[in-house]
Each structure stands twice: as C-alpha cells, then as structure tokens.
Design a protein around this motif. Structure first.
Motif, PDB file in Angstrom:
ATOM      1  N   HIS A  38       0.824  -1.209   0.000  1.00 44.15           N
ATOM      2  CA  HIS A  38       0.000   0.000   0.000  1.00 44.15           C
ATOM      3  C   HIS A  38       0.861   1.262   0.000  1.00 44.15           C
ATOM      4  N   TYR A  39       1.917   1.261   0.785  1.00 41.81           N
ATOM      5  CA  TYR A  39       2.777   2.441   0.891  1.00 41.81           C
ATOM      6  C   TYR A  39       3.874   2.482  -0.176  1.00 41.81           C
ATOM      7  N   GLY A  40       3.797   1.587  -1.147  1.00 43.30           N
ATOM      8  CA  GLY A  40       4.758   1.620  -2.253  1.00 43.30           C
ATOM      9  C   GLY A  40       6.134   1.099  -1.884  1.00 43.30           C
ATOM     10  N   LEU A  41       6.204   0.265  -0.861  1.00 42.11           N
ATOM     11  CA  LEU A  41       7.472  -0.315  -0.416  1.00 42.11           C
ATOM     12  C   LEU A  41       7.596  -1.739  -0.928  1.00 42.11           C
ATOM     13  N   ASP A  42       8.818  -2.216  -1.065  1.00 39.24           N
ATOM     14  CA  ASP A  42       9.072  -3.584  -1.513  1.00 39.24           C
ATOM     15  C   ASP A  42       8.650  -4.550  -0.407  1.00 39.24           C
ATOM     16  N   PRO A  43       7.670  -5.418  -0.671  1.00 33.89           N
ATOM     17  CA  PRO A  43       7.169  -6.313   0.382  1.00 33.89           C
ATOM     18  C   PRO A  43       8.076  -7.515   0.661  1.00 33.89           C
ATOM     19  N   THR A  44       9.264  -7.534   0.072  1.00 29.75           N
ATOM     20  CA  THR A  44      10.215  -8.612   0.346  1.00 29.75           C
ATOM     21  C   THR A  44      11.546  -8.085   0.859  1.00 29.75           C
ATOM     22  N   ASP A  45      11.711  -6.777   0.886  1.00 32.43           N
ATOM     23  CA  ASP A  45      12.963  -6.155   1.333  1.00 32.43           C
ATOM     24  C   ASP A  45      12.603  -5.068   2.339  1.00 32.43           C
ATOM     25  N   TYR A  46      12.647  -5.414   3.593  1.00 32.98           N
ATOM     26  CA  TYR A  46      12.125  -4.552   4.649  1.00 32.98           C
ATOM     27  C   TYR A  46      13.174  -3.535   5.093  1.00 32.98           C
ATOM     28  N   GLN A  47      13.459  -2.568   4.238  1.00 34.78           N
ATOM     29  CA  GLN A  47      14.490  -1.574   4.523  1.00 34.78           C
ATOM     30  C   GLN A  47      14.008  -0.466   5.444  1.00 34.78           C
ATOM     31  N   THR A  48      12.735  -0.479   5.807  1.00 36.91           N
ATOM     32  CA  THR A  48      12.244   0.481   6.784  1.00 36.91           C
ATOM     33  C   THR A  48      11.125  -0.157   7.592  1.00 36.91           C
ATOM     34  N   ASN A  49      11.110   0.141   8.875  1.00 33.00           N
ATOM     35  CA  ASN A  49       9.938  -0.181   9.680  1.00 33.00           C
ATOM     36  C   ASN A  49       8.871   0.834   9.309  1.00 33.00           C
ATOM     37  N   ILE A  50       7.648   0.516   9.621  1.00 30.47           N
ATOM     38  CA  ILE A  50       6.551   1.470   9.416  1.00 30.47           C
ATOM     39  C   ILE A  50       5.922   1.731  10.778  1.00 30.47           C
ATOM     40  N   LEU A  51       5.738   2.986  11.094  1.00 29.21           N
ATOM     41  CA  LEU A  51       4.944   3.356  12.255  1.00 29.21           C
ATOM     42  C   LEU A  51       3.635   3.907  11.708  1.00 29.21           C
ATOM     43  N   ILE A  52       2.536   3.272  12.051  1.00 31.62           N
ATOM     44  CA  ILE A  52       1.223   3.796  11.670  1.00 31.62           C
ATOM     45  C   ILE A  52       0.672   4.486  12.905  1.00 31.62           C
ATOM     46  N   LYS A  53       0.559   5.801  12.792  1.00 25.08           N
ATOM     47  CA  LYS A  53       0.131   6.622  13.920  1.00 25.08           C
ATOM     48  C   LYS A  53      -0.904   7.619  13.412  1.00 25.08           C
ATOM     49  N   ASP A  54      -2.057   7.636  14.054  1.00 25.69           N
ATOM     50  CA  ASP A  54      -3.154   8.509  13.626  1.00 25.69           C
ATOM     51  C   ASP A  54      -3.476   8.299  12.148  1.00 25.69           C
ATOM     52  N   GLY A  55      -3.372   7.040  11.713  1.00 26.16           N
ATOM     53  CA  GLY A  55      -3.717   6.689  10.344  1.00 26.16           C
ATOM     54  C   GLY A  55      -2.667   7.007   9.303  1.00 26.16           C
ATOM     55  N   MET A  56      -1.537   7.550   9.723  1.00 29.98           N
ATOM     56  CA  MET A  56      -0.476   7.929   8.787  1.00 29.98           C
ATOM     57  C   MET A  56       0.680   6.936   8.870  1.00 29.98           C
ATOM     58  N   GLY A  57       1.257   6.606   7.727  1.00 30.81           N
ATOM     59  CA  GLY A  57       2.452   5.784   7.687  1.00 30.81           C
ATOM     60  C   GLY A  57       3.685   6.665   7.807  1.00 30.81           C
ATOM     61  N   LEU A  58       4.528   6.368   8.786  1.00 32.43           N
ATOM     62  CA  LEU A  58       5.779   7.098   8.995  1.00 32.43           C
ATOM     63  C   LEU A  58       6.927   6.114   8.812  1.00 32.43           C
ATOM     64  N   PHE A  59       7.989   6.566   8.148  1.00 31.08           N
ATOM     65  CA  PHE A  59       9.049   5.666   7.730  1.00 31.08           C
ATOM     66  C   PHE A  59      10.415   6.210   8.133  1.00 31.08           C
ATOM     67  N   GLU A  60      11.409   5.380   7.959  1.00 25.89           N
ATOM     68  CA  GLU A  60      12.808   5.738   8.129  1.00 25.89           C
ATOM     69  C   GLU A  60      13.054   6.420   9.468  1.00 25.89           C
ATOM     70  N   ALA A  61      13.901   7.438   9.486  1.00 23.22           N
ATOM     71  CA  ALA A  61      14.278   8.084  10.740  1.00 23.22           C
ATOM     72  C   ALA A  61      13.072   8.707  11.443  1.00 23.22           C
ATOM     73  N   GLU A  62      12.182   9.327  10.689  1.00 23.53           N
ATOM     74  CA  GLU A  62      11.013   9.975  11.310  1.00 23.53           C
ATOM     75  C   GLU A  62      10.171   8.960  12.076  1.00 23.53           C
ATOM     76  N   GLY A  63       9.890   7.833  11.452  1.00 29.10           N
ATOM     77  CA  GLY A  63       9.108   6.804  12.131  1.00 29.10           C
ATOM     78  C   GLY A  63       9.808   6.290  13.372  1.00 29.10           C
ATOM     79  N   SER A  64      11.110   6.063  13.273  1.00 25.88           N
ATOM     80  CA  SER A  64      11.865   5.555  14.424  1.00 25.88           C
ATOM     81  C   SER A  64      11.917   6.565  15.564  1.00 25.88           C
TER      82      SER A  64
END
Length: 153
Positions: free
Chosen positions: A68-94
């Motif tokens: 859904h977020y346009g990320l590779d579903p086999t190469d997990y190069q970022t965690n996803i934080l879903i907060k208030d319905g928003m996907g946050l990635f990379e350094a911001e999510g962490s």
C-alpha cells in the motif's frame, strides 16, 4: 507512491489491505531481523502505557501495508509506524516510536536538530547492514503469552 497514500487512514480504502484495529499506533517490523526483534522486545519493556501494537512485516497484513505504501514487500528496509492513520518511515518513524516510550525516551527528539537527510542516511546505514551486524532468525519473532495481545495478525 500515489498521493492518496499520504492521506490519513488511506489504507482503509485499499481493497488489498484487510481491516485491522488502528486505534493505537502500530509498529510494522521485520520479524526475521534480530535487531528489529530486539527493538520490539525493548519497546515492550519500556512502553509502560501499552500504547504500541506490533505487526511482523512478513504477515499478510504487514505485506499488504508495505505494498500500500509503495514499499518492496520482500525487502524490509524500513519499519513502518502507523500513527493517527499515517504511515511514517525511516528516521522519522523511528524517532516517533522512541519518543512515544515512557521515561527519558522523548529526549531523543533533540536529534531532530540534524537535517532529515543525515538522519535518514544513518537509518539506511543501519538498515542495510542489520542482518550482517545483528543476524537473522529463521522464523519470525514470536511473542510471549503475556505480550500476545499487543500483536496483530
């Protein structure tokens, strides 16, 4: 990434994403990564308010969210934080994950004085070397009976 994916709760309108409880922040993590699984265990210990839920990226729901977020579903190069319905990635999510923990952890926000490209460079350096530096599990992280309710899927 399509613009509609940047809208809050956009995954609710995606027919490929199964419905899931999103009333609390959710951390989508690489369940085979020893570092990522260690982070989840750390978060479980320090999330005294029990605000976070967890989801292995290797699950059907985790895969659907990566796609859904346009990320590779086999190469997990970022965690996803879903907060208030928003996907946050990379350094911001962490950073938001860490700052949501109890105690002194919100002080991590002081690193926000660094430019985002530098924070993301450091994040990607760790992410691209995580298996080499920390190892990989043959199977996904399995929660204990006490923490099972905090995990989705």
């Amino acid at each position: 990434m399509r613009n509609d994916r940047a809208l809050p709760y956009s995954y609710r309108n995606d027919p490929d994403v199964p419905a899931f409880p999103d009333d609390q922040p959710i951390i989508v993590f690489d369940g085979e990564c020893a570092f990522c699984s260690g982070w989840v265990q750390f978060a479980l210990r320090h999330d005294r308010r029990g605000r976070y839920r967890f989801l292995a990226a290797q699950s059907a729901l985790g895969r659907a969210l990566y796609v859904h977020y346009g990320l590779d579903p086999t190469d997990y190069q970022t965690n996803i934080l879903i907060k208030d319905g928003m996907g946050l990635f990379e350094a911001e999510g962490s950073l938001q994950m860490i700052s949501g923990l109890a105690g002194w952890f919100p002080l991590v926000n002081v690193v926000r004085i660094l430019p985002t490209p530098i924070l993301n460079w450091a994040y990607h350096r760790l992410a691209s070397n995580r298996y080499r530096w920390f190892g990989r599990h043959e199977q996904c992280f399995v929660p204990t009976a006490e923490t099972r309710a905090r995990f989705l899927a």
